[in-house]
Design a protein around this motif. Sequence first.
Motif, PDB file in Angstrom:
ATOM      1  N   VAL A 248       0.840  -1.194   0.000  1.00  0.00           N
ATOM      2  CA  VAL A 248       0.000   0.000   0.000  1.00  0.00           C
ATOM      3  C   VAL A 248       0.874   1.243   0.000  1.00  0.00           C
ATOM      4  O   VAL A 248       1.886   1.314   0.719  1.00  0.00           O
ATOM      5  CB  VAL A 248      -0.935   0.029   1.228  1.00  0.00           C
ATOM      6  CG1 VAL A 248      -1.866   1.237   1.184  1.00  0.00           C
ATOM      7  CG2 VAL A 248      -1.743  -1.262   1.329  1.00  0.00           C
ATOM      8  N   ARG A 249       0.483   2.220  -0.799  1.00  0.00           N
ATOM      9  CA  ARG A 249       1.186   3.504  -0.861  1.00  0.00           C
ATOM     10  C   ARG A 249       0.541   4.461   0.136  1.00  0.00           C
ATOM     11  O   ARG A 249      -0.665   4.659   0.133  1.00  0.00           O
ATOM     12  CB  ARG A 249       1.088   4.059  -2.280  1.00  0.00           C
ATOM     13  CG  ARG A 249       1.904   5.301  -2.567  1.00  0.00           C
ATOM     14  CD  ARG A 249       1.841   5.588  -4.068  1.00  0.00           C
ATOM     15  NE  ARG A 249       2.620   6.748  -4.442  1.00  0.00           N
ATOM     16  CZ  ARG A 249       2.108   7.974  -4.596  1.00  0.00           C
ATOM     17  NH1 ARG A 249       0.816   8.175  -4.389  1.00  0.00           N
ATOM     18  NH2 ARG A 249       2.884   8.977  -4.945  1.00  0.00           N
ATOM     19  N   ILE A 250       1.371   5.046   1.000  1.00  0.00           N
ATOM     20  CA  ILE A 250       0.878   5.973   2.021  1.00  0.00           C
ATOM     21  C   ILE A 250       1.618   7.289   1.848  1.00  0.00           C
ATOM     22  O   ILE A 250       2.853   7.322   1.842  1.00  0.00           O
ATOM     23  CB  ILE A 250       1.107   5.411   3.433  1.00  0.00           C
ATOM     24  CG1 ILE A 250       0.461   4.021   3.570  1.00  0.00           C
ATOM     25  CG2 ILE A 250       0.546   6.357   4.494  1.00  0.00           C
ATOM     26  CD1 ILE A 250       0.820   3.303   4.856  1.00  0.00           C
ATOM     27  N   THR A 251       0.887   8.381   1.706  1.00  0.00           N
ATOM     28  CA  THR A 251       1.497   9.693   1.509  1.00  0.00           C
ATOM     29  C   THR A 251       1.250  10.573   2.725  1.00  0.00           C
ATOM     30  O   THR A 251       0.243  10.422   3.430  1.00  0.00           O
ATOM     31  CB  THR A 251       0.936  10.392   0.254  1.00  0.00           C
ATOM     32  OG1 THR A 251      -0.470  10.588   0.411  1.00  0.00           O
ATOM     33  CG2 THR A 251       1.185   9.539  -0.982  1.00  0.00           C
ATOM     34  N   ALA A 252       2.153  11.505   2.955  1.00  0.00           N
ATOM     35  CA  ALA A 252       2.033  12.408   4.102  1.00  0.00           C
ATOM     36  C   ALA A 252       2.692  13.729   3.774  1.00  0.00           C
ATOM     37  O   ALA A 252       3.826  13.766   3.283  1.00  0.00           O
ATOM     38  CB  ALA A 252       2.684  11.786   5.331  1.00  0.00           C
ATOM     39  N   GLY A 253       1.983  14.820   4.049  1.00  0.00           N
ATOM     40  CA  GLY A 253       2.555  16.140   3.841  1.00  0.00           C
ATOM     41  C   GLY A 253       1.925  16.862   2.664  1.00  0.00           C
ATOM     42  O   GLY A 253       1.249  16.259   1.826  1.00  0.00           O
ATOM     43  N   PRO A 254       2.136  18.166   2.572  1.00  0.00           N
ATOM     44  CA  PRO A 254       1.532  18.965   1.508  1.00  0.00           C
ATOM     45  C   PRO A 254       2.222  18.732   0.167  1.00  0.00           C
ATOM     46  O   PRO A 254       3.365  18.252   0.119  1.00  0.00           O
ATOM     47  CB  PRO A 254       1.753  20.405   2.000  1.00  0.00           C
ATOM     48  CG  PRO A 254       2.993  20.316   2.844  1.00  0.00           C
ATOM     49  CD  PRO A 254       2.932  18.977   3.513  1.00  0.00           C
ATOM     50  N   PRO A 255       1.556  19.051  -0.938  1.00  0.00           N
ATOM     51  CA  PRO A 255       2.190  18.915  -2.260  1.00  0.00           C
ATOM     52  C   PRO A 255       3.509  19.673  -2.311  1.00  0.00           C
ATOM     53  O   PRO A 255       3.644  20.766  -1.775  1.00  0.00           O
ATOM     54  CB  PRO A 255       1.146  19.533  -3.199  1.00  0.00           C
ATOM     55  CG  PRO A 255      -0.155  19.387  -2.475  1.00  0.00           C
ATOM     56  CD  PRO A 255       0.174  19.546  -1.020  1.00  0.00           C
TER      57      PRO A 255
END
Length: 459
Positions: A43-50
């Motif tokens: 699973v891909r997990i993203t964190a933080g603003p663009p």
Amino acid sequence: MAITTGTEAPELAGLPLLGSMFDLKNDSLGTFLRAQREHGDVVRITAGPPGMRAVVYGVFSAEGAQQVLAGESANFRKDNRFYRELRESFGNGLLTSQDDDYLRQRRLVQPLFTRRRVDSYASAVAAEVTTLLGEWQDGGAESVDVLQEMTRFAMRAVARILFGTDVDAAVEIVERSFPELGAYVLRRGFSPVNIPRDWPTPGNRKAAAVHQALYEVCDRIIAERRGSGAAPGDGQDLLTLLVEAESTEDDSFDATELREQVLVFLLAGHETTASSLGFALHLLALHPEAQKRAQEEVDRVLAGRTPGAADVDALPYVTQVLKEAMRLFPAAAAIGRRAVAATEIGGVTIPAGADVIVAPWVTHRHPDYWEDAERFDPDRFTPEAEAARPRYAWFPFGGGPRACIGQHFSMLESVIALAMILQRYGFEAVDTEVPVAAAITLQATGPARCRLKPRTAPA
């Protein structure tokens, strides 16, 4: 060679601008568990603003963990942000070093962890357990926080065996400092952007003070060992090996390296043992039938005597209890790596340079390997049950070439300690739930108090 035939990893839903940043910050273990339940084993997990977004690939199957830690271990290195932060706080010791540094360090300490040498530590472990039990009895303790007590015991045991000295005076500092510094490392490791450590913010100043306190503990241990009067070659402990390590091949450890090795072994040398023992006692306190079965085995095998290394194999149910405690509460709840080249795991492409997390916390609860996974059941670890599962369905000590060097030591210490404690006491849970959170290792965020019920082992 890059492999690009796999599909793209599904992404865990998060906030539109910040992704899963707050979920990871507030409950990383729960976030990883939810990712597996909702989307599967990669699973891909993203964190933080663009523009400042961190991306991590969670790998949750036993087969995926084996690929990352063992089968393709050369492609998954300790190069991610978390390990950079860990090196900044704990130095370039055996836990964090790589390549030639790691091979050199492991070669130097390996003689301490041969099976024959580890078995010789049994009497020292038993002596520390005897001291602990005497303190409970002399102090008239009616209840104890089993996690705190096992941390204190494991710290004293590792200091006695690995450092040849007593660190009772340092235990309070270490108990307080490791969780605080661990939380700091974790925050910075998951943050998409960090301010420099030397900026005088409250968080940085607090971390620097904790870091300094830990270094002072290490310097004190080294000074006490060097001032003990032992002649070169007399000692068999870690510090003697490190101080005497000098050859044309390996050179010698300078003062900074020596301090860093001590700091890493203070952390890694007691955490798994303390966690497995503490949670085993708490789980037995919650499950009286399992506790009775373990005590009956101890009484039958030992008949009141102090166990030694030769008794460990004769205590299979006690061992199963510990393994089940490590399944539910693995000290290393999540393990990070960074992919060098693109590869494929479970049909999903992992791009070059991607941060990867394998998580015993999740794999140890995976429905493909564990029925009713939250239930405490030591019979999951009979030889037949273990043989029926994939090798990496249970990996509290990591795996592959970077597996914990002290895992045999930890198991011997844990079995002997648990057997001796169960000889003298029964346990009844005061706190039925023990909240936990991930730092460098798994940390209890609440007490694990148990009532002590003195008992007499058979003569």
